[in-house]
Design an enzyme around this catalytic site. Structure first.
Site, PDB file in Angstrom:
ATOM      1  N   TRP B 104     -73.084 135.236  -8.646  1.00 38.07           N
ATOM      2  CA  TRP B 104     -71.933 134.729  -7.892  1.00 38.07           C
ATOM      3  C   TRP B 104     -70.629 135.248  -8.468  1.00 38.07           C
ATOM      4  O   TRP B 104     -69.694 135.569  -7.726  1.00 38.07           O
ATOM      5  CB  TRP B 104     -71.976 133.199  -7.828  1.00 38.07           C
ATOM      6  N   ASP B 173     -65.162 128.799 -10.074  1.00 41.11           N
ATOM      7  CA  ASP B 173     -66.202 128.431  -9.114  1.00 41.11           C
ATOM      8  C   ASP B 173     -67.079 127.370  -9.778  1.00 41.11           C
ATOM      9  O   ASP B 173     -67.821 127.668 -10.709  1.00 41.11           O
ATOM     10  CB  ASP B 173     -67.020 129.672  -8.745  1.00 41.11           C
ATOM     11  N   LYS B 197     -74.362 121.323  -3.356  1.00 41.38           N
ATOM     12  CA  LYS B 197     -75.171 121.162  -4.562  1.00 41.38           C
ATOM     13  C   LYS B 197     -74.940 119.771  -5.166  1.00 41.38           C
ATOM     14  O   LYS B 197     -75.861 118.976  -5.257  1.00 41.38           O
ATOM     15  CB  LYS B 197     -74.853 122.274  -5.546  1.00 41.38           C
TER      16      LYS B 197
END
Lengths: 362, 362
Positions: B104, B173, B197
């Site tokens: 990511w 992030d 999540k």
């Protein structure tokens, strides 16, 4: 009407079919035998593949789309499309034509201008407060696309038929009338719709794009803002808005299997709108604001003799279980949104209420 | 475990608190006495204002945010943030530092590069397959921001503490560890998390931005891609993903009122992760892949002696009601995601299963 439920004339988010809501509720803790909620399943699972593939297949069947078209699910609503369309299709000096028929059309124009793209507003109905759809428009033959808004949610107008663009692909914001009637998809390079009016909840935008449009996308466009990203990955490049797509799929199933397709949906929508327009046209207490040849079948905007009465009307209706009748804050007045999921009985109840209100206040 | 429900170790979308799911289900046809589903209410209604304002207030209380921070709800997931961050904050020749700790992080770098922005990858753990978090990084003093990924969902690593950036604001992030523990918010210019999540369903991205960062946004950025658009309108410039925000609000309520805040959540998360790591470290059948000082408490990645056994392990676990244990397709192996909503009892059941599997196959 089911206990505790009201008649919902909201412009969006809007009414959903009760059968869809009940199916979601019933299965909410255990989706399709997975032991998980639909909000907990993996977007890489067979369970979710079945959902998104079914939604794509139903969209193609309902709209009669051939294999050149991709059905995509994006985020950011129609407003994000206003930015993505010029970003994806107007590289270098190429230009596009836009038709300005109200608030949302104007926003689409603005987002192209912010990016410094070459666009021409070839027609506008601003001169009569956006109460009509322009005719006999002269389009530019070298335009990459022509952008129109098929139904103007705020102004209560809609295109009775598509303009003749001499082969230039139409890009169309169909947020408030997609799936309300059959249509000739051959004229479109792309069409899009925020789901929260006619096909689902807020949080997903249905985009249908023709294969050849994907060739126009410049390399400099970020991955999540490129249509080819979604087309290449069946909208699963990253985690999609799973619950919203699932709900859209159930609405499309309802359209196909309960309503019986878009011909039947269109007939019912015509009947609903005709009932309300004809009732208003027969008197002079309620006045429809759109010009007769440009009237929307989805969003019926109207005025009462004065603003005080309009306020009373909206409030009293709400008290009697008829919700969402206030006009958009930018235009005032009243509006009844008669999307697919608004039943005939809701419109009949509204007209009964309107008759009584007129008798008491006329 | 409730009948028909399984233990869900999915990496995202992931387990949600059962109490939250039950509350959604119970009220799904009539939200807060409105006579409509939460999917049908207007985003301009008092009903929805109460939802979004509550979600903002709970986020601020849980994270201890001062008044300089805006709490926003965007669409497009963390992947859209990868594009928006350089678009909003890197005008002209200004540059930023990025730390590459896995898939990511690398995507965040790529989206800046696509746009031709000046960035420096100041550290990377690619040399040892992203199994650790780099230390002693030399940051550029003139960087506009430093971008990091606090928890690496795929690689199973996490920052035990934030790097010292000498006052350069961190952009982070936090998709897979937001709200899993208290944190020092003073170091951040912006942090963001795809909700699916730790805080909700797919379809909404929580963004927290410090006021001064909004001054950096160039005029050429389209409206829907500008952070100041969302900050000015409490995330209601256009129709937001209402259902997803509503669910996030309920998860935050559960965190505050049932769990008792982030200190208690962190203690439970530490206990869950410690149980699993300690069990694996005590033998040699299961091998945690992250280096010990860089281990994630959220995503515990591990290998078995061979790939055949890993396949059997994942399949047999699924059959016994332990779902989502397959590693990411890019790295293989196994992974147990122990997000906030995964109960201690789920981890204990997993360890019992692992013991039996080892006995049968070791």
């Amino acid at each position: 009407m089911k206990a505790n439920r009201i008649y919902n004339f909201n412009p969006g988010p809007a009414a959903l079919p009760l059968a869809v809501l009940e199916e979601i509720q019933e299965n909410f803790l255990d989706f399709s035998g997975s032991g998980m909620s639909v909000t907990e399943i993996s977007h890489r699972s067979k369970h979710f593949d079945d959902v998104i593939n079914d939604a794509v297949a139903r969209t193609k069947r309902l709209l009669g789309l051939d294999d050149r078209f991709h059905v995509l699910f994006l985020q950011g609503g129609a407003s994000m499309q206003f930015a993505m369309i010029p970003m994806n299709f107007l590289a270098g000096k190429s230009s596009a034509d836009y038709v300005d028929t109200g608030t949302w059309s104007s926003k689409a124009v603005k987002e192209a201008e912010i990016q410094g793209k070459a666009i021409n507003v070839v027609a506008s109905s601003a001169d009569r407060n956006y109460s009509y759809i322009p005719h006999n428009i002269k389009f530019n033959e070298d335009a990459v696309f022509v952008h129109i808004t098929s139904n103007n949610t705020i102004k209560g107008t809609g295109w009775a038929e598509l303009p003749d663009t001499k082969g230039v692909p139409i890009i169309c914001d169909m947020s408030s009338d997609i799936m309300s009637k059959p249509m000739d998809t051959q004229k479109f390079g792309l069409f899009y719709a925020g789901a929260q009016k006619n096909v689902g909840p807020a949080g997903v935008c249905l985009v249908v794009i023709r294969q050849d449009m994907l060739d126009l996308v410049p390399d400099s466009v970020p991955t999540m803002l490129r249509y080819d990203t979604y087309a290449a990955k069946n909208s699963l490049y990253n985690t999609p808005p799973c619950f919203a797509i699932y709900t859209v799929d159930l609405v499309l199933k309802w359209l196909e299997e309960t309503v019986g397709g878009l011909d039947k949906m269109a007939a019912l929508n015509q009947k609903k709108a005709a009932l309300l327009y004809e009732f208003m046209d027969a008197g002079d207490f309620y006045r429809a604001t759109a010009e007769p040849d440009s009237r929307s079948l989805m969003n019926i905007t109207f005025r009462l003799p004065d603003e005080g009465l309009e306020q009373q009307f909206v409030q009293l209706a709400q008290q009697q279980g008829l919700a969402g009748l206030k006009g958009h804050r930018s235009v005032g007045g009243c509006r009844a949104s008669l999307y697919n999921a608004v039943a005939l009985e809701a419109v009949e109840s509204l007209i009964d209420f309107m008759k009584t209100f007129e008798t008491d206040n006329g």
